[in-house]
Motif scaffolding. Structure first.
Motif, PDB file in Angstrom:
ATOM      1  N   ASN A 144     -11.491  -0.710  13.720  1.00 21.30           N
ATOM      2  CA  ASN A 144     -11.493   0.583  13.042  1.00 21.30           C
ATOM      3  C   ASN A 144     -10.278   0.756  12.136  1.00 21.30           C
ATOM      4  OD1 ASN A 144     -13.873   1.349  14.298  1.00 21.30           O
ATOM      5  ND2 ASN A 144     -12.790   2.176  16.100  1.00 21.30           N
ATOM      6  N   GLU A 145      -9.128   0.244  12.562  1.00 25.50           N
ATOM      7  CA  GLU A 145      -7.898   0.424  11.803  1.00 25.50           C
ATOM      8  C   GLU A 145      -7.641  -0.713  10.820  1.00 25.50           C
ATOM      9  OE1 GLU A 145      -4.985   0.703  14.873  1.00 25.50           O
ATOM     10  OE2 GLU A 145      -5.281   2.858  15.159  1.00 25.50           O
ATOM     11  N   GLN A 146      -8.241  -1.870  11.092  1.00 25.13           N
ATOM     12  CA  GLN A 146      -7.929  -3.059  10.300  1.00 25.13           C
ATOM     13  C   GLN A 146      -8.268  -2.882   8.824  1.00 25.13           C
ATOM     14  OE1 GLN A 146     -10.030  -7.250  10.106  1.00 25.13           O
ATOM     15  NE2 GLN A 146      -8.840  -7.109  12.011  1.00 25.13           N
ATOM     16  N   LYS A 147      -9.478  -2.373   8.544  1.00 23.19           N
ATOM     17  CA  LYS A 147      -9.926  -2.230   7.165  1.00 23.19           C
ATOM     18  C   LYS A 147      -9.009  -1.318   6.376  1.00 23.19           C
ATOM     19  CE  LYS A 147     -14.070  -1.159   4.482  1.00 23.19           C
ATOM     20  NZ  LYS A 147     -15.505  -0.732   4.556  1.00 23.19           N
ATOM     21  N   ALA A 148      -8.633  -0.188   6.960  1.00 24.26           N
ATOM     22  CA  ALA A 148      -7.761   0.762   6.277  1.00 24.26           C
ATOM     23  C   ALA A 148      -6.371   0.170   6.058  1.00 24.26           C
ATOM     24  CB  ALA A 148      -7.664   2.059   7.079  1.00 24.26           C
ATOM     25  N   ALA A 149      -5.870  -0.574   7.053  1.00 26.33           N
ATOM     26  CA  ALA A 149      -4.538  -1.165   6.945  1.00 26.33           C
ATOM     27  C   ALA A 149      -4.495  -2.220   5.846  1.00 26.33           C
ATOM     28  CB  ALA A 149      -4.135  -1.771   8.288  1.00 26.33           C
ATOM     29  N   ILE A 150      -5.516  -3.061   5.799  1.00 23.38           N
ATOM     30  CA  ILE A 150      -5.566  -4.108   4.775  1.00 23.38           C
ATOM     31  C   ILE A 150      -5.663  -3.497   3.388  1.00 23.38           C
ATOM     32  CG2 ILE A 150      -7.016  -5.967   3.848  1.00 23.38           C
ATOM     33  CD1 ILE A 150      -7.612  -6.798   6.712  1.00 23.38           C
ATOM     34  N   ARG A 151      -6.458  -2.448   3.255  1.00 21.76           N
ATOM     35  CA  ARG A 151      -6.599  -1.797   1.948  1.00 21.76           C
ATOM     36  C   ARG A 151      -5.275  -1.188   1.484  1.00 21.76           C
ATOM     37  NH1 ARG A 151     -12.413   0.993   0.772  1.00 21.76           N
ATOM     38  NH2 ARG A 151     -13.664  -0.861   1.163  1.00 21.76           N
ATOM     39  N   LYS A 152      -4.534  -0.608   2.414  1.00 21.05           N
ATOM     40  CA  LYS A 152      -3.259  -0.007   2.053  1.00 21.05           C
ATOM     41  C   LYS A 152      -2.263  -1.071   1.591  1.00 21.05           C
ATOM     42  CE  LYS A 152       0.457   2.927   3.834  1.00 21.05           C
ATOM     43  NZ  LYS A 152       0.963   3.686   5.016  1.00 21.05           N
ATOM     44  N   VAL A 153      -2.233  -2.174   2.317  1.00 14.06           N
ATOM     45  CA  VAL A 153      -1.323  -3.270   1.960  1.00 14.06           C
ATOM     46  C   VAL A 153      -1.668  -3.816   0.575  1.00 14.06           C
ATOM     47  CG1 VAL A 153      -0.684  -5.650   2.506  1.00 14.06           C
ATOM     48  CG2 VAL A 153      -0.784  -3.942   4.329  1.00 14.06           C
ATOM     49  N   ASN A 154      -2.957  -4.025   0.306  1.00 13.74           N
ATOM     50  CA  ASN A 154      -3.386  -4.593  -0.976  1.00 13.74           C
ATOM     51  C   ASN A 154      -3.175  -3.626  -2.136  1.00 13.74           C
ATOM     52  OD1 ASN A 154      -4.329  -7.283  -0.389  1.00 13.74           O
ATOM     53  ND2 ASN A 154      -5.999  -6.350   0.762  1.00 13.74           N
ATOM     54  N   ALA A 155      -3.340  -2.347  -1.878  1.00 12.86           N
ATOM     55  CA  ALA A 155      -3.139  -1.362  -2.942  1.00 12.86           C
ATOM     56  C   ALA A 155      -1.678  -1.345  -3.394  1.00 12.86           C
ATOM     57  CB  ALA A 155      -3.563   0.028  -2.466  1.00 12.86           C
ATOM     58  N   VAL A 156      -0.762  -1.363  -2.421  1.00 12.20           N
ATOM     59  CA  VAL A 156       0.666  -1.384  -2.752  1.00 12.20           C
ATOM     60  C   VAL A 156       1.013  -2.692  -3.467  1.00 12.20           C
ATOM     61  CG1 VAL A 156       2.997  -1.442  -1.784  1.00 12.20           C
ATOM     62  CG2 VAL A 156       1.303   0.157  -0.865  1.00 12.20           C
ATOM     63  N   HIS A 157       0.472  -3.788  -2.971  1.00 17.21           N
ATOM     64  CA  HIS A 157       0.797  -5.099  -3.547  1.00 17.21           C
ATOM     65  C   HIS A 157       0.251  -5.237  -4.966  1.00 17.21           C
ATOM     66  CE1 HIS A 157       1.893  -9.285  -3.663  1.00 17.21           C
ATOM     67  NE2 HIS A 157       0.666  -9.618  -4.009  1.00 17.21           N
ATOM     68  N   GLN A 158      -0.917  -4.668  -5.216  1.00 19.19           N
ATOM     69  CA  GLN A 158      -1.498  -4.759  -6.557  1.00 19.19           C
ATOM     70  C   GLN A 158      -0.588  -4.085  -7.585  1.00 19.19           C
ATOM     71  OE1 GLN A 158      -3.774  -6.353  -8.056  1.00 19.19           O
ATOM     72  NE2 GLN A 158      -3.527  -5.297 -10.017  1.00 19.19           N
ATOM     73  N   GLN A 159      -0.022  -2.953  -7.236  1.00 18.09           N
ATOM     74  CA  GLN A 159       0.921  -2.287  -8.135  1.00 18.09           C
ATOM     75  C   GLN A 159       2.142  -3.167  -8.390  1.00 18.09           C
ATOM     76  OE1 GLN A 159       1.881   1.541  -6.431  1.00 18.09           O
ATOM     77  NE2 GLN A 159       0.144   2.553  -7.421  1.00 18.09           N
ATOM     78  N   TYR A 160       2.611  -3.826  -7.332  1.00 18.77           N
ATOM     79  CA  TYR A 160       3.813  -4.654  -7.482  1.00 18.77           C
ATOM     80  C   TYR A 160       3.533  -5.878  -8.351  1.00 18.77           C
ATOM     81  CZ  TYR A 160       7.994  -7.321  -6.497  1.00 18.77           C
ATOM     82  OH  TYR A 160       9.163  -8.026  -6.654  1.00 18.77           O
ATOM     83  N   ILE A 161       2.409  -6.534  -8.133  1.00 18.15           N
ATOM     84  CA  ILE A 161       2.131  -7.766  -8.880  1.00 18.15           C
ATOM     85  C   ILE A 161       1.912  -7.459 -10.353  1.00 18.15           C
ATOM     86  CG2 ILE A 161      -0.396  -8.004  -8.786  1.00 18.15           C
ATOM     87  CD1 ILE A 161       2.173 -10.697  -7.862  1.00 18.15           C
ATOM     88  N   GLU A 162       1.394  -6.261 -10.668  1.00 14.07           N
ATOM     89  CA  GLU A 162       1.262  -5.850 -12.069  1.00 14.07           C
ATOM     90  C   GLU A 162       2.645  -5.696 -12.709  1.00 14.07           C
ATOM     91  OE1 GLU A 162      -0.290  -4.120 -15.749  1.00 14.07           O
ATOM     92  OE2 GLU A 162      -0.960  -5.602 -14.270  1.00 14.07           O
ATOM     93  N   ARG A 163       3.570  -5.121 -11.970  1.00 12.00           N
ATOM     94  CA  ARG A 163       4.930  -4.964 -12.486  1.00 12.00           C
ATOM     95  C   ARG A 163       5.608  -6.324 -12.650  1.00 12.00           C
ATOM     96  NH1 ARG A 163       6.584   0.084  -8.480  1.00 12.00           N
ATOM     97  NH2 ARG A 163       5.280   1.658  -9.511  1.00 12.00           N
ATOM     98  N   LEU A 164       5.398  -7.212 -11.678  1.00  8.01           N
ATOM     99  CA  LEU A 164       6.014  -8.538 -11.758  1.00  8.01           C
ATOM    100  C   LEU A 164       5.466  -9.321 -12.944  1.00  8.01           C
ATOM    101  CD1 LEU A 164       7.872 -10.690 -10.603  1.00  8.01           C
ATOM    102  CD2 LEU A 164       6.018 -11.381  -9.052  1.00  8.01           C
ATOM    103  N   PHE A 165       4.163  -9.241 -13.173  1.00  2.00           N
ATOM    104  CA  PHE A 165       3.564  -9.930 -14.321  1.00  2.00           C
ATOM    105  C   PHE A 165       4.215  -9.456 -15.618  1.00  2.00           C
ATOM    106  CE2 PHE A 165       0.715 -10.675 -17.783  1.00  2.00           C
ATOM    107  CZ  PHE A 165       0.034 -11.833 -17.476  1.00  2.00           C
TER     108      PHE A 165
END
Length: 725
Positions: free
Chosen positions: A128-149
């Motif tokens: 129940n918690e795994q899907k939400a946790a993974i989505r949160k991690v990926n959402a934050v990381h996507q913002q970071y990788i855009e900045r790094l690019f």
């Protein structure tokens, strides 16, 4: 013309003048970037000048001055990048995004490593918690990788330590491989914008080292697209790296394959136009689904299917033929999906520049949200087995989610079937060639479709936007000459086959100029390309040089004979054709060429018998022979006989522009002036588009006209009658 700053550094190799020009440019543009570097280089150069003025001899003066040139060039690129960031909207935006990231290298590495750890931790949560946790991690990381690019994209000239940091991080097993791939793309786009030797060398090391194949192939593409131009003379380490990296057969084979793949990629728009013109009408006609603004519905049986029971079979046969043609295009390397997906790049997903180069993964925040609407069974199969590039997979998912609520129930049921199989491509999905092909398609889509594409250097077109003549043609870069030898002929043979004769001439002539490295086959391809381009004197010189060196194979002799013919040296051409036939046996084409050369040289009685024989054997069906015989009659002052043939040619569906000219000549000679004017005027009109004039043809054919009684002054009268001057 006043030399540019770059020319002053690279061509004139003048540090003092270049520094003064750079200081003036920086003042005009009010640039602060590079000021410290400018002062440092100026001070060091002034010290060198002072030592020279005092008569102090430095035994390493050449080496010191070369190093000064390199530093001045780095300063020039720093100024150039700052100017680009200020003037081009995409780079201005990238700089604003990049400023939001911590520039500390330890922070960058720890953030990327932290993402991997966070994903691992999220996978330990209950369902129940795994899907939400993974989505949160990926959402934050996507913002970071855009900045790094964006940070890498607008980063200045790297020093050795910076290059070492990124090289180590990209190759590190502690960061996510997708992040490494995106960083390689960022380095590639940065290199295309402003050359940086350290960025280029980092890519060469990624390819050279034993990294995963996807990293190596993406780095190889970046290396070749980012090769230096004239500035290569300042960076001998680039040529040294090329020699080292491509010292083995496997690497050189991949290099040849890459050049061919880049050619196919650069012609994606032309291939797309062919598909739209020749294939899609059939597919649409035979499609049993109807797309409406609100839904997709099945069509009812057509009246043709009811009244003509065989129409379905014929339609299916036509459909299979078109599908096979499209499959053959894809197998040969064509990008068959570009046209279809080019209209699906307007989603907000593609506003972020890093997304154009992101490997497709189902946990990407935008994909995860889309799959909530469309379901993931069909998408997983497409991603695993379809031969789509990552950019198109993202487009497909986003488009599907947008219309998922309007799909027919049977289509939804089909798509929810997780066992649905998609035919895999012929080539293995893990092979270097396949990985390169799809990545090149991602690159091509970015440079052709990104909203800010005009701000970037598009390697697939030249400065005028012409496809097939941009930086993708890396074999044409002189820096490659020291690294690659025998493989040049493979590329030249490939381009000759695809009728890219200008590219063949560029490569082979470059090799001839480089210590006469071109071999016999290359020289033959060069001569053939000169012929195709209408450069007949160059073709003659090339084939004559081969014959003088003892190369007397059939293709060389044929090329020499053809060049002589086009230069109107018909006697010599006929002699070479005769030699060709004696040494290699008769063929109909050679007999025709020999006979026409004899006829044009005035030896009509010798030339016509060969043509008569072939005409008899083919029962008058060879139009080339019929034209040659008709021309022979004109050369033999028998216009009545020529008229009979030309009249039949004009009446048929295979008449050419030359037929119009020659039948006009015949009518003119026979004093049928009205008819002659009509034909010649039609021919003259056909020349207008090519910016040519019929009087040039009159002068070229003056001898045959005079043989048939046409006087010189009559040529001028006819031009006036035609009204073409």
């Amino acid at each position: 013309m006043k030399p540019t700053i770059k020319d002053t550094i690279v061509v004139d190799r003048n540090v003092g003048t270049a520094l003064r020009m750079l200081e003036k440019r920086m003042s005009e543009l009010q640039l602060s970037d590079g000021k410290d570097m400018l002062e440092t280089v100026k001070a060091d150069y002034q010290l060198m000048v002072d030592c020279f003025e005092r008569g102090i001899h430095d035994p390493k003066g050449d080496e010191v001055y070369r190093a000064m040139l390199r530093r001045t060039y780095r300063l020039y690129n720093t100024v150039r990048l700052a100017s680009i960031v200020n003037r081009r909207g995409s780079f201005t935006q990238s700089k604003a995004i990049a400023d939001k990231i911590s520039k500390q290298e330890d922070s960058i590495l720890s953030t990327l490593e932290g993402y991997v750890q966070d994903c691992a931790m999220a996978s330990l949560y209950d369902e129940n918690e795994q899907k939400a946790a993974i989505r949160k991690v990926n959402a934050v990381h996507q913002q970071y990788i855009e900045r790094l690019f964006n940070f890498i994209l607008v980063s200045g000239q790297w020093n050795d330590d910076t290059a070492s940091f990124y090289l180590s991080m990209i190759q590190s097993p502690t960061i996510d491989q997708n992040d490494a791939l995106i960083m390689i793309s960022a380095i590639t786009i940065a290199l295309l914008t402003v050359f940086d030797a350290n960025k280029w060398l980092a890519l060469s090391r990624i390819y050279e080292n034993g990294n995963p194949v996807s990293l190596r192939q993406r780095a190889l593409v970046g290396m070749m697209l980012g090769l230096p131009g004239e500035e290569r003379v300042l960076f001998p380490e680039v040529e040294s790296a090329l020699k080292r990296v491509f010292s083995n057969d496997d690497a050189r084979r991949e290099l040849v394959e890459l050049q061919m793949q880049m050619y196919y990629c650069s012609h994606a728009e032309a291939d797309s136009a062919e598909i739209q013109r020749d294939i899609m009408p059939t597919l649409i006609k035979n499609n049993n689904l109807k797309i409406t603004p609100l839904s997709i519905e099945e069509k009812e049986d057509s009246l043709d299917d009811i009244l003509d029971s065989g129409s379905a079979d014929r339609n299916m046969e036509e459909l299979e033929t078109k599908m096979k043609k499209m499959a053959d295009m894809q197998k040969s390397g064509s990008d068959i999906y570009f046209g279809g997906f080019s209209h699906m790049k307007r989603f907000s997903f593609f506003y972020q520049i890093s997304n154009w180069f992101a490997p497709f993964y189902l946990d990407h925040p935008d994909v995860a949200n889309a799959l909530d609407k469309a379901g993931d069974g069909f998408i997983r199969n497409i991603a695993a087995h379809g031969s789509f590039c990552d950019s198109d997979l993202y487009s497909f998912v986003l488009a599907l989610s947008a219309i998922s609520n309007r799909l027919p129930d049977d289509v939804k049921e089909m798509m929810s079937n997780k066992s649905l199989a998609v035919m895999p491509p012929d080539v293995g999905v893990d092979t270097p060639a396949y990985i390169r092909r799809l990545y090149l398609q991602d690159l091509y889509r970015f440079f052709m479709l990104y909203q800010g594409r005009k701000d970037f250097v598009n390697p697939f077109v030249n400065a005028d936007g012409v496809a097939g003549s941009g930086r993708f043609f890396f074999f044409g870069n002189e820096v490659m000459l020291g690294a690659i030898k025998a493989e040049y002929v493979d590329i030249e043979r490939f381009f000759y086959k695809h009728k890219q004769y200008e590219l063949v001439v560029g490569l082979a002539s470059m090799r001839v100029g480089a210590s006469n490295e071109a071999n016999m086959e290359e020289m033959s391809l060069l001569g053939g390309s000169y012929l195709k381009l209408g450069l007949y004197s160059d073709a003659y010189d090339t084939f004559k040089a081969l014959v003088d060196k003892g190369c007397n194979n059939a293709s060389v002799l044929k090329g020499l004979a053809d060049a002589l013919f086009m230069l109107r040296r018909y006697d010599e051409s006929a002699e070479v054709y005769t030699r060709l036939i004696l040494e290699n046996g008769e063929t109909k084409n050679w007999i025709i060429c020999q006979s026409v050369a004899l006829v044009n040289s005035g030896r009509v009685k010798e030339g016509l018998p060969g043509l008569y024989k072939i005409d008899y054997e083919e029962n008058g069906g060879n139009l080339v022979v019929r034209r040659a015989i008709a021309w022979g009659y004109l050369m033999d002052a028998k216009p009545e006989e020529a008229e009979k043939i030309y009249d039949k040619l004009i009446e048929g569906n295979d008449a050419t522009e030359a037929d119009l000219l020659n039948v006009g000549y015949t009518k003119w000679i026979l004093h049928k002036t009205k008819d002659a004017v009509g034909y010649l005027k039609s021919y003259a009109e056909s020349l207008a588009a090519a910016n040519r004039n019929i009087f040039d043809d009159f002068m070229a054919d003056k001898n045959v006209l005079e043989l048939n009684g046409i006087k010189s002054y009559e040529l001028k009268l006819m031009v006036d009658v035609l009204g073409v001057l």
